[in-house]
Design an enzyme around this catalytic site. Structure first.
Site, PDB file in Angstrom:
ATOM      1  N   THR A  31      46.466   2.774 -46.727  1.00  0.00           N
ATOM      2  CA  THR A  31      47.370   3.357 -47.722  1.00  0.00           C
ATOM      3  C   THR A  31      48.117   4.565 -47.161  1.00  0.00           C
ATOM      4  OG1 THR A  31      45.446   4.506 -48.610  1.00  0.00           O
ATOM      5  CG2 THR A  31      46.174   2.526 -49.784  1.00  0.00           C
ATOM      6  N   GLU A  58      45.871  -3.629 -48.879  1.00  0.00           N
ATOM      7  CA  GLU A  58      45.909  -2.185 -48.586  1.00  0.00           C
ATOM      8  C   GLU A  58      44.483  -1.654 -48.591  1.00  0.00           C
ATOM      9  OE1 GLU A  58      48.178   0.063 -47.828  1.00  0.00           O
ATOM     10  OE2 GLU A  58      50.101  -0.911 -48.253  1.00  0.00           O
ATOM     11  N   HIS A  60      49.550  -4.306 -39.902  1.00  0.00           N
ATOM     12  CA  HIS A  60      50.962  -4.000 -40.150  1.00  0.00           C
ATOM     13  C   HIS A  60      51.672  -3.605 -38.850  1.00  0.00           C
ATOM     14  CE1 HIS A  60      53.952  -1.935 -43.169  1.00  0.00           C
ATOM     15  NE2 HIS A  60      54.462  -2.987 -42.585  1.00  0.00           N
ATOM     16  N   ASP A  66      49.533   1.374 -38.956  1.00  0.00           N
ATOM     17  CA  ASP A  66      48.356   0.959 -39.735  1.00  0.00           C
ATOM     18  C   ASP A  66      47.964  -0.495 -39.458  1.00  0.00           C
ATOM     19  OD1 ASP A  66      50.838   0.397 -41.172  1.00  0.00           O
ATOM     20  OD2 ASP A  66      49.635  -0.148 -42.920  1.00  0.00           O
TER      21      ASP A  66
HETATM   22 ZN   LIG Z   1      51.291  -0.834 -43.942  1.00  0.00          ZN
END
Ligand SMILES: [Zn+2]
Length: 286
Positions: free
Chosen positions: A62, A125, A167, A177
């Site tokens: 997050t 997430e 990601h 991330d």
């Molecule tokens: Zn991300």
């Protein structure tokens, strides 16, 4: 302690989630996974392009100071971001968007020649403050929940292991991330994600920013074959360095320097060699 350590009202209070005001008025839905503990509906989603069935899981952190802010951002109209699931530090799993819908988590990204990553993926997430806020370790309880959630999705939707990605893999220029502290090896031990033991870091020749050679082109071709969006120029430019850094974050986190040393390159070759026969996507065949 087996009992008596907390009153019922205490344990109830611990389970209360910070539900954003707008989400409270939204229509709820049936969770796709039986291990979802709460539904907090987000208005931020659309239809998957050409009814594309998701066959990728994309993991995020997050990257915000607290879970309240993160849930508010993911579930408030106008932010234009969302994810299918949010995994809290204590292992609770919140679903925000039905899996059949296209959540908005990937942004500008690409993998294996596909640019609309949101249409082909399920976004998860993971609550963690991220690099800008101290980047704490991921609690084991949270990782266990991520593993259980991913295993269910992989089974139900036939997601192959090598399509469980971070990601940063699909947007190396923009994203870090879930980052180098994310325990991909633990996930792989439980059958989630593609992993080989990274080759040890040793002294030796390496390719780095500025190098122009056939060896750089071969490396770029290998990265592209694995799925990374990388220029095939033979020049080790900034974009190539970002992709190598993303690769290291995921597959060789011991040294995160964007330099393609022997360890980085042999780990990449070992990953390619251990893909299922129909797993590798070559840009040439597209
Ligand atoms: Zn991300």
């Amino acid at each position: 302690m087996p009992s008596g350590s907390s009153t019922p009202s205490d344990s109830k209070r611990q389970r209360v989630l910070p539900v954003p005001k707008t989400a409270a008025s939204m229509r709820t839905f049936e969770p796709d996974s039986s291990i979802v503990s709460d539904i907090i509906p987000s208005p931020n989603y659309g239809e998957r392009n050409k009814a594309r069935q998701p066959d990728m899981i994309l993991l995020h952190y997050t990257g915000m100071p607290d879970v309240e802010g993160a849930l508010a951002r993911l579930c408030t109209a106008g932010t234009e971001v969302s994810a299918h699931y949010v995994v809290l530090e204590d292992g609770r799993i919140v679903q925000c968007v039905p899996e059949a819908k296209r959540a908005w988590h990937a942004g500008v990204s690409s993998w294996a020649g596909e640019d609309d990553v949101n249409s082909c993926s399920i976004g998860i997430e993971i609550v963690n403050r991220g690099h800008d806020w101290g980047y704490p370790e991921f609690p084991l309880r949270q990782i266990a929940a991520v593993i259980a959630l991913c295993r269910g999705i992989m089974l139900r939707r036939k997601v192959p292991s090598h399509r469980v990605l971070g990601h940063s893999d699909v947007a190396p220029a923009r994203k870090k991330d879930p980052g180098e502290k994310f325990p991909w090896h633990s996930l792989a031990n439980s059958g989630v994600g593609h992993w080989v033991t990274p080759a040890p870091v040793v002294r030796g020749e390496s390719l780095m920013l500025g190098t122009i050679s056939d060896a750089v082109l071969s490396m770029q071709q290998a990265l592209a074959k694995y799925g990374y969006g990388v220029p095939l120029t033979g020049k080790y430019d900034a974009a190539t360095m970002e992709v190598i850094t993303a690769f290291q974050r995921h597959f060789r986190p011991a040294r995160l320097d964007g330099v393609a040393d022997h360890s980085t390159l042999s780990t990449l070759q070992a990953l390619l060699a251990s893909l299922p026969a129909d797993g590798a996507t070559t840009l040439a065949s597209k």
